[in-house]
Scaffold this active site. Structure first.
Site, PDB file in Angstrom:
ATOM      1  N   GLU A   1       0.815  -1.210   0.000  1.00 31.86           N
ATOM      2  CA  GLU A   1       0.000   0.000   0.000  1.00 31.86           C
ATOM      3  C   GLU A   1       0.861   1.277   0.000  1.00 31.86           C
ATOM      4  OE1 GLU A   1      -3.252   0.544   0.017  1.00 31.86           O
ATOM      5  OE2 GLU A   1      -3.470   2.554   0.857  1.00 31.86           O
ATOM      6  N   ASP A   2       1.907   1.288   0.807  1.00 27.57           N
ATOM      7  CA  ASP A   2       2.628   2.546   1.064  1.00 27.57           C
ATOM      8  C   ASP A   2       4.017   2.651   0.446  1.00 27.57           C
ATOM      9  OD1 ASP A   2       0.464   3.349   2.545  1.00 27.57           O
ATOM     10  OD2 ASP A   2       1.311   2.742   4.471  1.00 27.57           O
TER      11      ASP A   2
END
Ligand code: MN
Length: 322
Positions: free
Chosen positions: A92-93
């Site tokens: 996700e990051d």
């Protein structure tokens, strides 16, 4: 420059301490001791999130460690779940992909991380219908691998514990989502303590004054709780011992959220909540002799009601009416 170095050293120490605590908890569980892969996941996630901080100012890696700690300690997951928790925000990051995770940690962990990434945005918000759709998908994959939702619940619990560093409007949104979606799922999965903490934290942010008020009232009572419990259970213990049953007696105090809910639903003040304390007697069953088990349950009931007056209108028989 000097100051920065000191801060980095302090961060490093804090991160390692949190991780060693996780390893320690894991080694004390009944799971196989797959420490190597957990260390690998930790080192990978730490390097992937390097230089990033949470709103609280902590190094980002403290969050995945805390999520893994909850997954291990409160939910009882093993090495696959712990690794997935440590890696849950990497795709996700950061620039890493599910494929990278698969190559390094195998398809199972990659699949769980993938599931977690797909539901990362939240359920309400500006893309409400899209999020509702992906959440539906999540519920459908629960039978595939329940660990996706279990790590997600751990993630949410840590985000709720650290909600104080978010902006008020975000606090409100996250608290609402937690109360309406995550707490009921935790409840359904039998994670009662987790459910209770999620509810209480939501309540605390949605109704801060009522929360503080109830918390104070409960704190005042806490001191006398042990005395009341000892006094109440002493004669019961004597009688149960004399008939030779194996049992355990537990006391619990109603949570602020469930007290508040009851006050709302029944329109009654705090003083009229009569089940603030509960005592549970858990006896060793005889699964091969269900009839004897039933008899023992009624025997315990007879013992309690010979010592204390019972209230017919407030008694429920879950054996006769399961
Ligand atoms: Mn997260």
């Amino acid at each position: 420059m000097e100051e920065l170095t000191t801060r980095e050293q302090e961060d490093e120490r804090m991160v390692n301490e949190a991780f060693e605590h996780l390893i320690d908890t894991y080694l004390h569980s009944h799971h196989r001791k797959h420490v190597e892969i957990i260390r690998k996941a930790f080192n990978f996630a730490k390097q992937a999130h390097k230089g990033v901080r949470r709103l609280s100012g902590e190094p980002y890696i403290m969050h995945p460690i805390a999520v893994a700690q909850i997954a291990c300690e409160n939910i009882g997951l093993g090495s696959t779940g712990i690794c997935s928790a440590l890696l849950h925000d990497v795709v996700e990051d950061t620039d890493y992909t599910v494929e990278d995770i698969s190559n390094l940690f195998g398809p199972k962990i990659a699949q769980i991380v993938d599931g977690l990434t797909k539901i990362s945005g939240g359920i309400f918000g500006n893309q409400a219908s899209a999020q509702a759709e992906s959440f539906k998908k999540l519920l459908l994959t629960m039978s595939d691998d329940i660990r996706v939702i279990l790590v997600k619940i751990s993630d949410r619990l840590h985000n709720m514990r650290t909600l104080g560093s978010q902006l008020p409007n975000k606090q409100y949104k996250i608290a609402g989502e937690t109360l309406y979606i995550y707490a009921p799922i935790a409840h359904r999965l039998g994670l009662n303590k987790v459910k209770e903490e999620l509810e209480d934290l939501s309540f605390r942010y949605e109704h801060p004054e009522e929360y503080e008020n109830l918390k104070n009232k409960l704190r005042e009572m806490q001191g006398s709780l042990q005395d009341i419990f000892d006094q109440f259970t002493q004669p019961i213990r004597e009688r149960l011992d004399s008939v030779g049953l194996k049992y355990e007696i537990k006391a619990r105090i109603k949570s602020p959220y469930s007290i508040w809910t009851k006050m709302q639903v029944k329109h009654i003040p705090f003083e009229e909540i009569y089940d603030l304390y509960a005592v549970r007697i858990i006896f060793e069953g005889t699964p091969d002799a269900p009839e004897r088990e039933r008899q023992n349950a009624y025997l315990i009931f007879a013992i309690i009601t010979s010592l204390y007056k019972f209230q017919p209108g407030r008694t429920r028989d879950w054996i006769r009416q399961p």
